[in-house]
Motif scaffolding. Structure first.
Motif, short mmCIF file in Angstrom:
data_model
loop_
_atom_site.label_atom_id
_atom_site.label_comp_id
_atom_site.label_asym_id
_atom_site.label_seq_id
_atom_site.Cartn_x
_atom_site.Cartn_y
_atom_site.Cartn_z
N UNK A 18 0.44 21.03 31.90
CA UNK A 18 -0.28 20.04 32.69
C UNK A 18 -1.61 20.62 33.15
N UNK A 19 -2.21 20.03 34.17
CA UNK A 19 -1.68 18.87 34.87
C UNK A 19 -1.86 17.58 34.07
N UNK A 20 -0.93 16.61 34.30
CA UNK A 20 -0.88 15.38 33.53
C UNK A 20 -1.46 14.21 34.31
N UNK A 21 -1.96 13.21 33.60
CA UNK A 21 -2.24 11.94 34.29
C UNK A 21 -0.92 11.38 34.80
N UNK A 22 -0.98 10.58 35.85
CA UNK A 22 0.25 10.15 36.50
C UNK A 22 0.18 8.67 36.87
N UNK A 23 1.37 8.06 36.92
CA UNK A 23 1.47 6.65 37.29
C UNK A 23 2.57 6.48 38.32
N UNK A 24 2.24 5.86 39.44
CA UNK A 24 3.22 5.45 40.42
C UNK A 24 3.72 4.07 40.02
N UNK A 25 5.02 3.96 39.75
CA UNK A 25 5.61 2.67 39.38
C UNK A 25 6.17 1.99 40.61
N UNK A 26 5.80 0.73 40.81
CA UNK A 26 6.21 -0.03 41.98
C UNK A 26 7.11 -1.17 41.52
N UNK A 27 8.37 -1.11 41.93
CA UNK A 27 9.36 -2.03 41.37
C UNK A 27 9.20 -3.45 41.91
N UNK A 28 9.78 -4.39 41.19
CA UNK A 28 9.71 -5.80 41.54
C UNK A 28 10.72 -6.15 42.63
N UNK A 29 10.73 -7.43 43.00
CA UNK A 29 11.67 -7.95 43.99
C UNK A 29 12.85 -8.59 43.28
N UNK A 30 12.71 -9.84 42.85
CA UNK A 30 13.71 -10.50 42.05
C UNK A 30 15.01 -10.80 42.73
N UNK A 31 15.10 -10.51 44.05
CA UNK A 31 16.35 -10.71 44.82
C UNK A 31 17.50 -9.88 44.26
N UNK A 83 18.81 -6.36 44.84
CA UNK A 83 18.61 -5.25 45.76
C UNK A 83 19.45 -4.03 45.44
N UNK A 84 20.47 -4.17 44.60
CA UNK A 84 21.35 -3.04 44.30
C UNK A 84 20.62 -1.95 43.54
N UNK A 85 19.56 -2.33 42.83
CA UNK A 85 18.73 -1.36 42.11
C UNK A 85 17.28 -1.55 42.54
N UNK A 86 16.56 -0.45 42.64
CA UNK A 86 15.14 -0.50 42.98
C UNK A 86 14.36 0.27 41.93
N UNK A 87 14.25 1.58 42.11
CA UNK A 87 13.50 2.39 41.15
C UNK A 87 14.15 2.35 39.77
N UNK A 88 15.45 2.04 39.73
CA UNK A 88 16.16 1.96 38.44
C UNK A 88 15.69 0.78 37.59
N UNK A 89 14.90 -0.12 38.15
CA UNK A 89 14.34 -1.21 37.35
C UNK A 89 13.23 -0.70 36.42
N UNK A 90 12.72 0.47 36.72
CA UNK A 90 11.61 1.02 35.93
C UNK A 90 11.94 2.36 35.27
N UNK A 91 12.89 3.10 35.84
CA UNK A 91 13.30 4.40 35.29
C UNK A 91 14.80 4.37 35.05
#
Length: 361
Positions: free
Chosen positions: A100-113, A115-123
Protein backbone atom coordinates in the motif's frame (compact mmCIF):
# COMPACT_ATOMS: atom_id res chain seq x y z
CA UNK A 1 -63.95 24.44 8.14
CA UNK A 2 -61.08 24.18 10.63
CA UNK A 3 -57.99 22.72 8.87
CA UNK A 4 -56.76 19.45 10.33
CA UNK A 5 -55.06 16.41 8.84
CA UNK A 6 -55.25 15.28 5.24
CA UNK A 7 -53.75 12.39 3.27
CA UNK A 8 -53.55 10.54 6.57
CA UNK A 9 -50.48 12.28 8.02
CA UNK A 10 -50.06 15.64 6.28
CA UNK A 11 -51.47 18.80 7.83
CA UNK A 12 -54.19 20.24 5.64
CA UNK A 13 -52.06 23.40 5.27
CA UNK A 14 -48.93 21.53 4.13
CA UNK A 15 -48.81 23.35 0.80
CA UNK A 16 -48.62 26.69 2.62
CA UNK A 17 -45.75 25.40 4.71
CA UNK A 18 -43.96 24.22 1.56
CA UNK A 19 -44.45 27.66 0.00
CA UNK A 20 -42.64 29.20 2.98
CA UNK A 21 -39.56 27.08 2.29
CA UNK A 22 -37.51 29.33 0.02
CA UNK A 23 -34.10 27.88 0.93
CA UNK A 24 -32.46 31.31 1.38
CA UNK A 25 -28.98 29.84 1.93
CA UNK A 26 -28.89 27.98 -1.40
CA UNK A 27 -26.12 28.87 -3.84
CA UNK A 28 -28.62 30.13 -6.41
CA UNK A 29 -29.94 32.66 -3.87
CA UNK A 30 -26.59 33.59 -2.35
CA UNK A 31 -25.93 36.33 -4.89
CA UNK A 32 -22.39 36.90 -3.64
CA UNK A 33 -20.40 34.93 -6.19
CA UNK A 34 -18.03 34.06 -3.36
CA UNK A 35 -18.25 30.29 -3.30
CA UNK A 36 -15.90 29.79 -0.36
CA UNK A 37 -17.88 32.19 1.82
CA UNK A 38 -21.19 30.61 0.79
CA UNK A 39 -19.89 27.13 1.45
CA UNK A 40 -18.56 28.08 4.88
CA UNK A 41 -21.85 29.71 5.94
CA UNK A 42 -24.02 26.90 4.57
CA UNK A 43 -21.86 24.17 6.06
CA UNK A 44 -21.93 25.92 9.44
CA UNK A 45 -25.74 26.00 9.30
CA UNK A 46 -25.83 22.32 8.37
CA UNK A 47 -23.44 21.57 11.21
CA UNK A 48 -25.75 23.29 13.70
CA UNK A 49 -28.67 21.16 12.51
CA UNK A 50 -26.75 17.96 13.23
CA UNK A 51 -26.93 18.61 17.01
CA UNK A 52 -23.58 16.80 17.05
CA UNK A 53 -19.99 17.94 16.44
CA UNK A 54 -19.71 18.40 12.66
CA UNK A 55 -16.14 17.08 12.59
CA UNK A 56 -14.56 13.81 13.77
CA UNK A 57 -13.51 15.26 17.12
CA UNK A 58 -10.49 14.25 19.16
CA UNK A 59 -11.65 10.99 20.76
CA UNK A 60 -8.96 8.34 20.08
CA UNK A 61 -10.11 5.48 17.84
CA UNK A 62 -8.32 2.81 19.95
CA UNK A 63 -8.84 0.05 17.36
CA UNK A 64 -8.87 -3.65 18.21
CA UNK A 65 -8.81 -6.48 15.65
CA UNK A 66 -11.05 -9.41 16.59
CA UNK A 67 -10.42 -11.79 13.70
CA UNK A 68 -8.83 -12.03 10.27
CA UNK A 69 -9.24 -14.25 7.23
CA UNK A 70 -7.76 -14.55 3.76
CA UNK A 71 -10.14 -14.21 0.80
CA UNK A 72 -8.44 -14.45 -2.57
CA UNK A 73 -6.55 -11.24 -3.28
CA UNK A 74 -7.40 -9.50 0.00
CA UNK A 75 -7.59 -10.02 3.75
CA UNK A 76 -10.70 -9.41 5.84
CA UNK A 77 -10.75 -8.30 9.46
CA UNK A 78 -13.34 -7.48 12.07
CA UNK A 79 -12.19 -4.27 13.73
CA UNK A 80 -13.65 -2.51 16.74
CA UNK A 81 -13.05 1.19 17.36
CA UNK A 82 -14.54 4.27 19.00
CA UNK A 83 -17.18 5.31 16.46
CA UNK A 84 -18.09 8.34 18.58
CA UNK A 85 -17.28 9.84 21.95
CA UNK A 86 -20.18 7.75 23.28
CA UNK A 87 -19.76 4.27 21.88
CA UNK A 88 -17.60 1.69 20.16
CA UNK A 89 -18.69 -0.35 17.14
CA UNK A 90 -17.42 -3.15 14.94
CA UNK A 91 -16.69 -2.88 11.26
CA UNK A 92 -15.69 -5.13 8.38
CA UNK A 93 -12.32 -4.06 6.98
CA UNK A 94 -10.99 -5.50 3.72
CA UNK A 95 -7.40 -4.78 2.67
CA UNK A 96 -5.84 -5.92 -0.64
CA UNK A 97 -2.68 -8.00 -0.59
CA UNK A 98 0.41 -6.19 -1.72
CA UNK A 99 2.16 -2.94 -1.02
CA UNK A 100 0.00 0.00 0.00
CA UNK A 101 -1.08 2.51 0.82
CA UNK A 102 -4.28 1.78 -1.13
CA UNK A 103 -7.17 3.94 -2.26
CA UNK A 104 -10.09 3.31 0.07
CA UNK A 105 -13.88 3.33 0.08
CA UNK A 106 -16.19 3.69 3.05
CA UNK A 107 -19.33 1.66 2.28
CA UNK A 108 -22.54 2.99 3.80
CA UNK A 109 -25.29 0.39 3.98
CA UNK A 110 -28.92 0.88 3.01
CA UNK A 111 -32.04 0.88 5.18
CA UNK A 112 -34.67 -1.36 3.59
CA UNK A 113 -36.28 -2.11 6.98
CA UNK A 114 -33.90 -5.08 7.27
CA UNK A 115 -32.17 -4.52 10.60
CA UNK A 116 -30.72 -7.98 11.33
CA UNK A 117 -27.87 -7.21 8.93
CA UNK A 118 -26.08 -3.91 8.37
CA UNK A 119 -22.51 -4.00 7.10
CA UNK A 120 -23.23 -7.54 5.86
CA UNK A 121 -25.33 -5.99 3.09
CA UNK A 122 -22.10 -4.84 1.46
CA UNK A 123 -19.40 -7.20 2.81
CA UNK A 124 -19.91 -10.97 2.84
CA UNK A 125 -20.24 -12.25 6.44
CA UNK A 126 -17.83 -15.10 7.18
CA UNK A 127 -18.65 -16.35 10.68
CA UNK A 128 -22.44 -16.42 11.09
CA UNK A 129 -24.43 -18.73 8.83
CA UNK A 130 -27.77 -17.07 9.59
CA UNK A 131 -26.43 -13.67 8.59
CA UNK A 132 -24.91 -15.06 5.42
CA UNK A 133 -28.28 -16.44 4.37
CA UNK A 134 -29.99 -13.09 5.00
CA UNK A 135 -27.21 -11.12 3.36
CA UNK A 136 -27.14 -13.35 0.29
CA UNK A 137 -30.88 -12.91 -0.18
CA UNK A 138 -30.49 -9.15 0.27
CA UNK A 139 -27.74 -8.72 -2.31
CA UNK A 140 -29.70 -10.88 -4.76
CA UNK A 141 -32.64 -8.51 -4.38
CA UNK A 142 -30.90 -5.12 -4.45
CA UNK A 143 -27.28 -5.56 -5.59
CA UNK A 144 -27.63 -7.97 -8.51
CA UNK A 145 -26.12 -10.78 -6.45
CA UNK A 146 -22.86 -9.02 -5.57
CA UNK A 147 -21.29 -8.09 -2.26
CA UNK A 148 -20.00 -4.75 -3.47
CA UNK A 149 -17.36 -4.47 -0.74
CA UNK A 150 -15.70 -7.77 -1.62
CA UNK A 151 -15.84 -6.78 -5.28
CA UNK A 152 -14.06 -3.47 -4.57
CA UNK A 153 -11.41 -5.15 -2.41
CA UNK A 154 -10.68 -7.59 -5.24
CA UNK A 155 -10.22 -4.55 -7.48
CA UNK A 156 -7.53 -3.11 -5.19
CA UNK A 157 -9.43 -0.87 -2.78
CA UNK A 158 -9.31 -0.96 1.00
CA UNK A 159 -12.91 -1.14 2.18
CA UNK A 160 -14.62 -0.41 5.50
CA UNK A 161 -18.28 -1.06 6.37
CA UNK A 162 -19.77 -0.33 9.81
CA UNK A 163 -23.19 -0.98 11.33
CA UNK A 164 -25.39 2.07 11.81
CA UNK A 165 -27.20 2.34 15.16
CA UNK A 166 -30.07 -0.13 15.03
CA UNK A 167 -28.53 -2.61 12.56
CA UNK A 168 -26.61 -5.85 12.97
CA UNK A 169 -24.46 -5.92 16.09
CA UNK A 170 -25.96 -2.54 17.10
CA UNK A 171 -29.55 -3.81 16.96
CA UNK A 172 -31.61 -5.25 15.61
CA UNK A 173 -34.13 -2.44 15.71
CA UNK A 174 -37.81 -3.11 15.03
CA UNK A 175 -39.25 -1.01 12.19
CA UNK A 176 -42.07 0.51 14.23
CA UNK A 177 -39.65 1.56 17.01
CA UNK A 178 -37.56 3.91 14.88
CA UNK A 179 -39.75 6.86 15.79
CA UNK A 180 -39.39 6.10 19.51
CA UNK A 181 -35.61 5.85 19.17
CA UNK A 182 -35.55 9.19 17.36
CA UNK A 183 -37.82 10.79 19.98
CA UNK A 184 -35.62 9.55 22.81
CA UNK A 185 -32.51 10.97 21.16
CA UNK A 186 -34.30 14.31 20.69
CA UNK A 187 -35.13 14.24 24.41
CA UNK A 188 -31.45 13.63 25.13
CA UNK A 189 -30.42 16.69 23.15
CA UNK A 190 -29.30 15.10 19.91
CA UNK A 191 -30.88 13.53 16.83
CA UNK A 192 -30.80 10.17 15.12
CA UNK A 193 -29.82 11.78 11.81
CA UNK A 194 -27.14 13.93 13.40
CA UNK A 195 -25.66 11.02 15.33
CA UNK A 196 -25.60 8.91 12.15
CA UNK A 197 -23.89 11.70 10.20
CA UNK A 198 -21.31 12.21 12.95
CA UNK A 199 -20.56 8.49 13.09
CA UNK A 200 -20.10 8.40 9.31
CA UNK A 201 -17.60 11.27 9.60
CA UNK A 202 -15.77 9.34 12.31
CA UNK A 203 -15.76 6.11 10.28
CA UNK A 204 -14.24 7.93 7.29
CA UNK A 205 -11.59 9.50 9.52
CA UNK A 206 -10.77 6.10 11.02
CA UNK A 207 -10.40 4.56 7.56
CA UNK A 208 -8.11 7.40 6.48
CA UNK A 209 -5.97 6.92 9.60
CA UNK A 210 -5.03 3.32 8.79
CA UNK A 211 -1.43 2.77 7.62
CA UNK A 212 -2.65 0.64 4.71
CA UNK A 213 -4.75 3.54 3.37
CA UNK A 214 -3.74 6.56 1.31
CA UNK A 215 -5.58 9.33 3.17
CA UNK A 216 -5.58 11.47 0.02
CA UNK A 217 -7.71 8.89 -1.81
CA UNK A 218 -10.64 8.05 0.47
CA UNK A 219 -14.12 7.90 -1.04
CA UNK A 220 -17.65 7.01 0.05
CA UNK A 221 -20.24 4.83 -1.67
CA UNK A 222 -23.78 3.87 -0.79
CA UNK A 223 -27.15 2.74 -2.13
CA UNK A 224 -30.55 4.08 -0.99
CA UNK A 225 -30.12 5.46 2.55
CA UNK A 226 -26.44 4.67 2.08
CA UNK A 227 -26.48 6.92 -0.98
CA UNK A 228 -27.89 9.77 1.08
CA UNK A 229 -25.20 9.20 3.67
CA UNK A 230 -22.45 9.10 1.02
CA UNK A 231 -23.20 12.52 -0.48
CA UNK A 232 -23.92 13.97 2.96
CA UNK A 233 -20.55 12.72 4.21
CA UNK A 234 -18.73 14.31 1.29
CA UNK A 235 -20.60 17.56 1.93
CA UNK A 236 -19.60 17.64 5.59
CA UNK A 237 -16.12 16.10 5.59
CA UNK A 238 -13.00 17.40 3.86
CA UNK A 239 -11.38 14.01 4.42
CA UNK A 240 -13.65 12.33 1.87
CA UNK A 241 -12.34 13.16 -1.60
CA UNK A 242 -15.15 11.70 -3.74
CA UNK A 243 -18.61 10.19 -3.19
CA UNK A 244 -20.92 7.99 -5.24
CA UNK A 245 -24.62 7.95 -4.31
CA UNK A 246 -27.02 5.44 -5.84
CA UNK A 247 -30.80 5.94 -5.70
CA UNK A 248 -31.07 8.83 -3.26
CA UNK A 249 -31.40 12.35 -4.61
CA UNK A 250 -34.35 14.69 -5.05
CA UNK A 251 -35.68 17.98 -3.74
CA UNK A 252 -37.47 18.20 -0.40
CA UNK A 253 -40.74 19.44 -1.90
CA UNK A 254 -40.77 16.50 -4.29
CA UNK A 255 -40.52 14.13 -1.33
CA UNK A 256 -43.23 15.81 0.71
CA UNK A 257 -46.15 14.71 -1.47
CA UNK A 258 -49.05 12.36 -0.71
CA UNK A 259 -48.10 8.72 -1.05
CA UNK A 260 -44.34 9.14 -0.71
CA UNK A 261 -42.64 6.73 1.67
CA UNK A 262 -40.97 9.51 3.63
CA UNK A 263 -44.37 10.68 4.95
CA UNK A 264 -44.63 7.52 7.02
CA UNK A 265 -41.92 8.80 9.36
CA UNK A 266 -39.87 5.94 10.78
CA UNK A 267 -36.96 5.62 8.33
CA UNK A 268 -37.13 9.37 7.62
CA UNK A 269 -35.64 10.08 11.04
CA UNK A 270 -32.23 8.83 9.92
CA UNK A 271 -32.20 11.74 7.46
CA UNK A 272 -34.11 14.41 9.37
CA UNK A 273 -32.03 17.32 10.68
CA UNK A 274 -34.18 19.74 12.71
CA UNK A 275 -34.67 23.10 11.01
CA UNK A 276 -32.16 22.51 8.22
CA UNK A 277 -34.68 22.90 5.41
CA UNK A 278 -35.61 26.38 6.51
CA UNK A 279 -32.26 27.28 4.97
CA UNK A 280 -31.16 24.63 2.46
CA UNK A 281 -32.84 22.20 0.09
CA UNK A 282 -31.56 18.62 -0.19
CA UNK A 283 -29.42 19.25 -3.32
CA UNK A 284 -28.14 22.45 -1.68
CA UNK A 285 -26.65 20.35 1.12
CA UNK A 286 -25.18 17.89 -1.37
CA UNK A 287 -23.65 20.84 -3.24
CA UNK A 288 -21.45 21.60 -0.25
CA UNK A 289 -19.22 18.83 -1.60
CA UNK A 290 -18.40 20.87 -4.72
CA UNK A 291 -15.99 20.98 -6.46
CA UNK A 292 -15.02 17.46 -5.32
CA UNK A 293 -15.88 14.57 -7.65
CA UNK A 294 -19.45 13.35 -7.13
CA UNK A 295 -21.58 10.70 -8.81
CA UNK A 296 -25.35 10.31 -8.59
CA UNK A 297 -27.22 7.36 -10.10
CA UNK A 298 -31.01 7.03 -10.11
CA UNK A 299 -33.47 4.62 -11.64
CA UNK A 300 -36.20 5.98 -13.90
CA UNK A 301 -38.60 3.39 -12.44
CA UNK A 302 -37.75 4.19 -8.80
CA UNK A 303 -41.09 5.09 -7.20
CA UNK A 304 -39.39 6.49 -4.09
CA UNK A 305 -37.83 9.31 -6.13
CA UNK A 306 -40.11 10.51 -8.96
CA UNK A 307 -38.35 11.56 -12.15
CA UNK A 308 -39.30 15.23 -11.98
CA UNK A 309 -37.73 15.61 -8.55
CA UNK A 310 -34.56 13.84 -9.61
CA UNK A 311 -34.24 16.02 -12.73
CA UNK A 312 -34.72 19.24 -10.75
CA UNK A 313 -32.18 18.17 -8.14
CA UNK A 314 -29.66 17.19 -10.81
CA UNK A 315 -30.07 20.61 -12.44
CA UNK A 316 -29.39 22.33 -9.11
CA UNK A 317 -26.27 20.24 -8.56
CA UNK A 318 -25.07 20.88 -12.10
CA UNK A 319 -25.38 24.65 -11.68
CA UNK A 320 -23.16 24.61 -8.59
CA UNK A 321 -20.40 22.38 -9.99
CA UNK A 322 -20.33 24.29 -13.28
CA UNK A 323 -20.17 27.62 -11.44
CA UNK A 324 -16.85 26.38 -10.06
CA UNK A 325 -15.53 25.18 -13.40
CA UNK A 326 -15.89 21.60 -12.19
CA UNK A 327 -18.69 20.28 -14.37
CA UNK A 328 -16.50 17.37 -15.44
CA UNK A 329 -16.32 16.25 -11.80
CA UNK A 330 -20.08 15.75 -11.52
CA UNK A 331 -21.79 12.68 -12.98
CA UNK A 332 -25.59 12.51 -12.88
CA UNK A 333 -27.26 9.55 -14.55
CA UNK A 334 -30.80 8.22 -14.83
CA UNK A 335 -30.95 4.52 -15.75
CA UNK A 336 -34.07 4.08 -17.90
CA UNK A 337 -35.08 0.48 -17.09
CA UNK A 338 -34.06 0.44 -13.43
CA UNK A 339 -36.06 0.81 -10.23
CA UNK A 340 -34.73 1.09 -6.68
CA UNK A 341 -31.67 -1.13 -7.08
CA UNK A 342 -27.89 -1.06 -7.54
CA UNK A 343 -27.52 -3.21 -10.64
CA UNK A 344 -24.36 -4.66 -12.14
CA UNK A 345 -24.26 -2.14 -15.00
CA UNK A 346 -24.54 0.65 -12.41
CA UNK A 347 -21.79 -1.00 -10.37
CA UNK A 348 -19.53 -1.20 -13.42
CA UNK A 349 -20.06 2.51 -14.03
CA UNK A 350 -19.19 3.25 -10.39
CA UNK A 351 -16.03 1.11 -10.66
CA UNK A 352 -14.84 3.10 -13.67
CA UNK A 353 -15.67 6.37 -11.91
CA UNK A 354 -13.82 5.38 -8.73
CA UNK A 355 -10.82 4.30 -10.79
CA UNK A 356 -10.76 7.75 -12.40
CA UNK A 357 -10.98 9.78 -9.20
CA UNK A 358 -9.41 7.58 -6.50
CA UNK A 359 -7.10 5.03 -8.08
CA UNK A 360 -5.51 7.56 -10.40
CA UNK A 361 -6.04 10.54 -8.10
Amino acid sequence: MIPGITHRVLPAFHERLKDELTFPLSWERAGTGDFAAWRAAARARAGEALLEPPGPGTTPFDPVTHDAYAAGSYTGRTVEFALSRHARARGSLLVPHGTGPFPAVLLLHDHGAEFAIGREKTVRPRSRAERLARATAWVERYYDGRFIGDDLAARGYAVLAVDTLGWGDRGPLVHEDQQALAANLFQLGTSLAGLTAHEDIRAAAFLASLPEVDDRRVGALGFSMGGYRAWQLSALSDGVRAAAAVCWMTGLKDLMVPGNNTLRGQSAYYMLHPGLHRHLDIPDVASLAAPKPALFHSGALDTLFPAAGVAAAYAKLRAVWESQGAGDRLTTTVWPDTGHAFTRPMQHAVHAWLDTWLRAG
